[in-house]
Design an enzyme around this catalytic site. Structure first.
Site, mmCIF file in Angstrom:
data_model
loop_
_atom_site.group_PDB
_atom_site.id
_atom_site.type_symbol
_atom_site.label_atom_id
_atom_site.label_comp_id
_atom_site.label_asym_id
_atom_site.label_seq_id
_atom_site.Cartn_x
_atom_site.Cartn_y
_atom_site.Cartn_z
ATOM 1 N N LYS A 13 -3.298 6.302 13.628
ATOM 2 C CA LYS A 13 -4.639 5.748 13.841
ATOM 3 C C LYS A 13 -5.650 6.855 14.172
ATOM 4 C CE LYS A 13 -3.704 1.448 12.961
ATOM 5 N NZ LYS A 13 -4.252 0.823 11.750
ATOM 6 N N VAL A 20 0.810 -1.225 0.000
ATOM 7 C CA VAL A 20 0.000 0.000 0.000
ATOM 8 C C VAL A 20 0.844 1.276 0.000
ATOM 9 C CG1 VAL A 20 -2.003 -1.105 1.080
ATOM 10 C CG2 VAL A 20 -0.297 0.045 2.535
ATOM 11 N N TYR A 49 2.351 5.351 15.828
ATOM 12 C CA TYR A 49 1.186 4.488 15.568
ATOM 13 C C TYR A 49 -0.112 5.193 15.996
ATOM 14 C CZ TYR A 49 -1.681 0.216 15.774
ATOM 15 O OH TYR A 49 -2.653 -0.741 15.600
HETATM 16 P P1 NAD Z 1 -1.032 -8.358 11.259
HETATM 17 O O1 NAD Z 1 0.391 -7.974 11.348
HETATM 18 O O2 NAD Z 1 -1.413 -9.799 11.263
HETATM 19 O O3 NAD Z 1 -1.728 -7.713 9.965
HETATM 20 C C1 NAD Z 1 -1.254 -6.626 9.247
HETATM 21 C C2 NAD Z 1 -1.042 -7.056 7.829
HETATM 22 O O4 NAD Z 1 -0.681 -5.914 7.039
HETATM 23 C C3 NAD Z 1 0.111 -8.069 7.702
HETATM 24 O O5 NAD Z 1 -0.305 -9.151 6.899
HETATM 25 C C4 NAD Z 1 1.199 -7.260 7.052
HETATM 26 O O6 NAD Z 1 2.105 -8.025 6.289
HETATM 27 C C5 NAD Z 1 0.371 -6.310 6.180
HETATM 28 N N1 NAD Z 1 1.171 -5.182 5.736
HETATM 29 C C6 NAD Z 1 2.200 -4.566 6.389
HETATM 30 N N2 NAD Z 1 2.721 -3.610 5.625
HETATM 31 C C7 NAD Z 1 2.012 -3.601 4.474
HETATM 32 C C8 NAD Z 1 2.080 -2.843 3.270
HETATM 33 N N3 NAD Z 1 3.013 -1.886 3.106
HETATM 34 N N4 NAD Z 1 1.188 -3.108 2.285
HETATM 35 C C9 NAD Z 1 0.261 -4.078 2.431
HETATM 36 N N5 NAD Z 1 0.156 -4.840 3.524
HETATM 37 C C10 NAD Z 1 1.018 -4.598 4.538
HETATM 38 O O7 NAD Z 1 -1.730 -7.610 12.472
HETATM 39 P P2 NAD Z 1 -3.265 -7.328 12.782
HETATM 40 O O8 NAD Z 1 -3.338 -7.191 14.246
HETATM 41 O O9 NAD Z 1 -4.171 -8.264 12.094
HETATM 42 O O10 NAD Z 1 -3.441 -5.859 12.170
HETATM 43 C C11 NAD Z 1 -4.465 -5.493 11.271
HETATM 44 C C12 NAD Z 1 -4.874 -4.061 11.540
HETATM 45 O O11 NAD Z 1 -5.463 -3.975 12.829
HETATM 46 C C13 NAD Z 1 -3.706 -3.075 11.541
HETATM 47 O O12 NAD Z 1 -4.093 -1.883 10.878
HETATM 48 C C14 NAD Z 1 -3.482 -2.817 13.018
HETATM 49 O O13 NAD Z 1 -2.902 -1.570 13.237
HETATM 50 C C15 NAD Z 1 -4.898 -2.899 13.525
HETATM 51 N N6 NAD Z 1 -5.018 -3.118 14.962
HETATM 52 C C16 NAD Z 1 -4.523 -4.269 15.529
HETATM 53 C C17 NAD Z 1 -4.643 -4.424 16.903
HETATM 54 C C18 NAD Z 1 -4.152 -5.655 17.609
HETATM 55 O O14 NAD Z 1 -4.161 -5.688 18.825
HETATM 56 N N7 NAD Z 1 -3.726 -6.695 16.921
HETATM 57 C C19 NAD Z 1 -5.236 -3.433 17.682
HETATM 58 C C20 NAD Z 1 -5.709 -2.294 17.069
HETATM 59 C C21 NAD Z 1 -5.600 -2.147 15.701
#
Ligand code: NAD
Length: 247
Positions: free
Chosen positions: A159, A64, A155
């Protein structure tokens, strides 16, 4: 008939964690899901698991941070699958450190994926949604964008910015039948939180009203609601799914 029959969904960062759970949930309701993620991510696995359940999915590599690639991928998916009705901006990274020690590279890296990435994908998608006169955009924010978190200035800023973007797009696009909402997860059990030590995990759970980490499926259920006909009068909202971490 699933409630998303005939709809096409594009998900960023769909190979793991929350994105993969959302891809499965949307596909179970009949959506054709374009699972995009970094070329090094296990996209084929999530696509295979959807197809094994009888769902429709394709995998497309997409970083992205690359605006040109994002526009090409969006146009290709819309052309091949017949439009894009649902966009889930889910790709996100962390690069934590206390503010005084934070390197500019760590600041830029996180903003480049979590915020610029959303701009790169959403603009070309909105062009298709405007023509279709229909669309749902769901941005994965975080409770830390609302409450702050020591060690996550980059971060949390990215967000929080998504929440401003969500509300602005909701106002700009509501008249075109495009609804834009955000989901703010708390701490969810995914590769992102696997880095936490058992002590950090215990301290976190102690602050929750529901004393457990969330699951990717907890988030997918709310994303599914926002993508569904049930949410046809909901826009500009931020729904916290945090087990009461933030309320
Ligand atoms: P995750 O690391 O499993 O998922 C994130 C995905 O984004 C990964 O597959 C990663 O390879 C991909 N990614 C990273 N850089 C990228 C790029 N440049 N282009 C395309 N894809 C890319 O973690 P997750 O927890 O499933 O995170 C998903 C979303 O949820 C994120 O936006 C994260 O900030 C948000 N989030 C997660 C939590 C948590 O506790 N896990 C809490 C709040 C928000």
């Amino acid at each position: 008939m699933g409630m998303l029959e005939g709809k096409v969904a594009l998900i960023t960062g769909a190979a793991t964690g929350i994105g993969a759970a959302c891809a499965r949930a949307l596909a179970r309701e009949g959506a054709q899901v374009a699972c995009t993620s970094l070329p090094t991510d296990p996209i084929a696995e999530v696509v295979a698991s959807i197809q094994a359940e009888g769902g429709q999915a394709i995998g497309v590599p997409l970083d992205v941070t690359n605006a040109t690639q994002a526009a090409e991928v969006v146009d290709r998916i819309a052309g091949e699958l017949g439009g894009i009705h649902i966009l889930l901006n889910n790709a996100g990274i962390t690069d934590d450190g206390l503010f005084l020690r934070m390197k500019p590279e760590a600041w830029r890296r996180v903003l480049a994926v979590n915020l610029d990435g959303v701009f790169h994908v959403t603009q070309p998608v909105v062009r298709h949604m405007v023509k279709q006169r229909e669309g749902r955009i769901i941005n994965i924010s975080s409770v830390v964008g609302l409450m702050g978190n020591p060690g996550q200035a980059n971060y949390a800023a990215s967000k929080a910015a998504l929440i401003g973007l969500t509300k602005t797009l909701a106002r700009e696009l509501g008249g075109r039948n495009i609804l834009v909402n955000a989901v703010a997860p708390g701490f969810i059990q995914t590769p992102m939180t696997d880095k936490l030590s058992p002590e950090q995990r215990q301290a976190l759970v102690a602050n929750l009203a529901v004393p457990r980490l969330g699951t990717p499926e907890d988030i997918a259920a709310v994303v599914l609601f926002l993508a569904s006909p049930a949410a046809s009068y909901v826009t500009g909202e931020v729904i916290n799914v945090s087990g009461g971490l933030y309320m």
